[in-house]
Enzyme design. Structure first.
Site, PDB file in Angstrom:
ATOM      1  N   GLY A   1      10.683   6.202   6.770  1.00  0.00           N
ATOM      2  CA  GLY A   1       9.510   7.019   7.115  1.00  0.00           C
ATOM      3  C   GLY A   1       8.292   6.134   7.358  1.00  0.00           C
TER       4      GLY A   1
ATOM      5  N   ARG B   1      15.851   5.523  11.558  1.00  0.00           N
ATOM      6  CA  ARG B   1      16.891   5.501  10.527  1.00  0.00           C
ATOM      7  C   ARG B   1      18.159   5.067  11.257  1.00  0.00           C
ATOM      8  NH1 ARG B   1      13.304   9.540   8.118  1.00  0.00           N
ATOM      9  NH2 ARG B   1      12.741   8.601   6.128  1.00  0.00           N
TER      10      ARG B   1
ATOM     11  N   ASP C   1      12.495   2.950  -0.431  1.00  0.00           N
ATOM     12  CA  ASP C   1      13.615   2.480  -1.246  1.00  0.00           C
ATOM     13  C   ASP C   1      14.904   2.328  -0.434  1.00  0.00           C
ATOM     14  OD1 ASP C   1      13.291   5.469  -1.395  1.00  0.00           O
ATOM     15  OD2 ASP C   1      15.289   5.266  -2.257  1.00  0.00           O
TER      16      ASP C   1
ATOM     17  N   THR D   1       5.429   3.461   1.861  1.00  0.00           N
ATOM     18  CA  THR D   1       5.832   4.868   1.741  1.00  0.00           C
ATOM     19  C   THR D   1       4.670   5.692   1.203  1.00  0.00           C
ATOM     20  OG1 THR D   1       7.131   6.416   0.412  1.00  0.00           O
ATOM     21  CG2 THR D   1       7.015   4.177  -0.419  1.00  0.00           C
TER      22      THR D   1
ATOM     23  N   ASP E   1       5.054   8.304  -0.423  1.00  0.00           N
ATOM     24  CA  ASP E   1       5.511   9.053  -1.598  1.00  0.00           C
ATOM     25  C   ASP E   1       5.215   8.370  -2.936  1.00  0.00           C
ATOM     26  OD1 ASP E   1       6.589  10.785   0.276  1.00  0.00           O
ATOM     27  OD2 ASP E   1       8.524   9.757   0.287  1.00  0.00           O
TER      28      ASP E   1
ATOM     29  N   ASP F   1       7.041   6.335  -4.635  1.00  0.00           N
ATOM     30  CA  ASP F   1       8.201   6.583  -5.497  1.00  0.00           C
ATOM     31  C   ASP F   1       8.976   5.298  -5.785  1.00  0.00           C
ATOM     32  OD1 ASP F   1       9.083   6.218  -2.943  1.00  0.00           O
ATOM     33  OD2 ASP F   1      10.403   7.954  -2.871  1.00  0.00           O
TER      34      ASP F   1
ATOM     35  N   ARG G   1       8.524  14.039  -0.976  1.00  0.00           N
ATOM     36  CA  ARG G   1       9.972  14.129  -1.255  1.00  0.00           C
ATOM     37  C   ARG G   1      10.172  14.497  -2.727  1.00  0.00           C
ATOM     38  NH1 ARG G   1      13.127   9.332   1.776  1.00  0.00           N
ATOM     39  NH2 ARG G   1      11.716   8.009   0.623  1.00  0.00           N
TER      40      ARG G   1
HETATM   41  P1  ADP Z   1      13.038   4.785   3.401  1.00  0.00           P
HETATM   42  O1  ADP Z   1      13.079   3.313   3.568  1.00  0.00           O
HETATM   43  O2  ADP Z   1      11.742   5.388   3.845  1.00  0.00           O
HETATM   44  O3  ADP Z   1      13.461   5.218   2.007  1.00  0.00           O
HETATM   45  P2  ADP Z   1      15.670   5.598   4.440  1.00  0.00           P
HETATM   46  O4  ADP Z   1      16.200   6.006   3.110  1.00  0.00           O
HETATM   47  O5  ADP Z   1      15.959   6.491   5.592  1.00  0.00           O
HETATM   48  O6  ADP Z   1      14.077   5.435   4.436  1.00  0.00           O
HETATM   49  O7  ADP Z   1      16.223   4.136   4.772  1.00  0.00           O
HETATM   50  C1  ADP Z   1      15.867   3.485   5.955  1.00  0.00           C
HETATM   51  C2  ADP Z   1      17.051   2.773   6.535  1.00  0.00           C
HETATM   52  O8  ADP Z   1      17.508   1.755   5.644  1.00  0.00           O
HETATM   53  C3  ADP Z   1      18.283   3.619   6.799  1.00  0.00           C
HETATM   54  O9  ADP Z   1      18.226   4.339   8.003  1.00  0.00           O
HETATM   55  C4  ADP Z   1      19.374   2.555   6.855  1.00  0.00           C
HETATM   56  O10 ADP Z   1      19.411   1.934   8.118  1.00  0.00           O
HETATM   57  C5  ADP Z   1      18.899   1.554   5.813  1.00  0.00           C
HETATM   58  N1  ADP Z   1      19.597   1.804   4.536  1.00  0.00           N
HETATM   59  C6  ADP Z   1      19.274   2.681   3.562  1.00  0.00           C
HETATM   60  N2  ADP Z   1      20.159   2.646   2.544  1.00  0.00           N
HETATM   61  C7  ADP Z   1      21.085   1.722   2.892  1.00  0.00           C
HETATM   62  C8  ADP Z   1      22.283   1.224   2.287  1.00  0.00           C
HETATM   63  N3  ADP Z   1      22.706   1.668   1.093  1.00  0.00           N
HETATM   64  N4  ADP Z   1      22.980   0.280   2.958  1.00  0.00           N
HETATM   65  C9  ADP Z   1      22.564  -0.183   4.153  1.00  0.00           C
HETATM   66  N5  ADP Z   1      21.455   0.248   4.771  1.00  0.00           N
HETATM   67  C10 ADP Z   1      20.730   1.186   4.168  1.00  0.00           C
END
Ligand code: ADP
Length: 326
Positions: free
Chosen positions: A15, A76, A107, A130, A132, A134, A176
């Site tokens: 995000g 993503r 995260d 972020t 959030d 969090d 979230r």
């Molecule tokens: P944020 O970073 O805001 O928490 P996301 O949870 O959507 O957002 O994570 C962003 C991107 O990081 C995902 O689209 C993916 O490409 C990568 N990612 C997240 N978790 C994993 C994971 N366990 N293994 C590999 N890549 C990951």
């Protein structure tokens, strides 16, 4: 990684949050200051997997410190969840000779960076971007202050109209499964009640409090609800209407307006400090950490510890909400 790093890359992922541009600017300018070549990766891990990587200059980041969103765009990326995807990403970095990666995001972004750095010979540094708030281990995340100030401004406006009509507004804010935007904006706008995911909401208690205030003719205008809580704003308003039919209730879901806009001074400042520190980490060999700020000092927390962990909301905050709304 024993080779000296001469080329680094930066991406924004997950995000978007206001202040990401200030962090990119700090990374690029600090890298260039130290004689490094700095590369930008478009659309987070998606651009890394696809090889959408370009060299950045000092002027690439001119006039962006005040802009929300991210000039590198964000996405993503499902492919990065697979070993093949991460292999492609690694090959793309190696082709250019990039020896260090700075990933700005939440995260999920950190989990991706942690996995990537554990599999391949690429040190990764995370910057918490972020709204959030969090991520445990840092007092600030880039974007939270802006988002919460946007929420405060919006709630102040809603209060004016609520007051004029003696209406009750139930306002849903983002976050979230973190209640920090709700908690901070609710306290700052004098909300009657704040519902956050970190604390189970007792609907009977909320109704009793509203009814008691009705009896003593205390005007209640604002209840702030975090999006990830037990009750959404629509749901809560229905319960209020059922229990107190004479109360006029309106719902407002603030939504994505909280994500955009010019970053506040605080967000620009922490983004600048964190971006600068990320480059220093790579140069000093402090690898696979995320950069946080605790008690106004920089802290470096191993990426593997950056599991999603809500900063626990102190009971004292909730006590303050209750006392001040009485
Ligand atoms: P944020 O970073 O805001 O928490 P996301 O949870 O959507 O957002 O994570 C962003 C991107 O990081 C995902 O689209 C993916 O490409 C990568 N990612 C997240 N978790 C994993 C994971 N366990 N293994 C590999 N890549 C990951």
């Amino acid at each position: 990684m024993t080779q000296k790093i001469t080329k680094i890359a930066v991406l924004t992922s997950g995000g978007d949050s206001p202040g990401m541009n200030a962090a990119i600017r700090a990374v690029v300018r600090t890298g260039i200051y130290y004689g490094l070549e700095v590369y930008g990766i478009m659309r987070g891990y998606a651009g890394l997997v696809e090889g959408d990587i370009f060299k950045m200059e000092s002027k690439s980041v001119a006039n962006i410190i005040q802009r929300g969103g991210t000039i590198l765009k964000t996405a993503r990326c499902k492919e990065f969840h697979t070993k093949e995807g991460r292999q492609k990403a690694y090959d793309n970095l190696r082709k250019i000779g990039i020896g260090g990666l700075i990933a700005i995001g939440g995260d999920g972004t950190f989990r991706g960076a942690q996995l990537f750095s554990s599999e391949f010979d690429i040190p990764c540094i995370g910057l918490p971007g972020t709204i959030d708030k969090d991520i445990d281990g840092t007092d600030f995340t880039i974007g939270f202050d802006t988002a919460v100030n946007t929420a405060v401004q919006a709630i102040d406006r809603l209060r004016d109209t609520a007051d004029a009509h003696d209406r009750l507004f139930v306002i849903e804010v983002m976050g979230r499964d973190s209640g920090y935007i709700a908690l901070h904006s609710g306290i700052a706008t004098g909300a009657e009640n704040i519902l956050i995911p970190e604390k189970k909401s007792d609907i009977n208690e909320i109704m009793a409090s509203l009814q008691e205030k009705q009896r003593r003719k205390k005007l209640v205008n604002i209840i702030v609800v975090a999006e990830g809580g037990t009750y959404g704003a629509v749901e809560l308003s229905k319960v209020i209407t059922e229990n107190i039919p004479e109360q006029e209730v309106r719902v407002c879901i603030l939504g994505h307006i909280q994500r955009g806009g010019a970053p506040t001074c605080l967000d620009r400042l922490i983004a600048s400090r964190m971006g600068y520190s990320a480059v220093e980490c790579l140069l000093e060999g402090r690898y696979n950490v995320f950069v946080g700020i605790l008690n106004n000092s920089m802290h470096y927390i191993p990426l593997e510890k950056a599991v999603k962990q809500k900063q626990t909301v102190s009971d004292e905050w909730l006590k303050i909400v209750k006392i001040l709304a009485s």
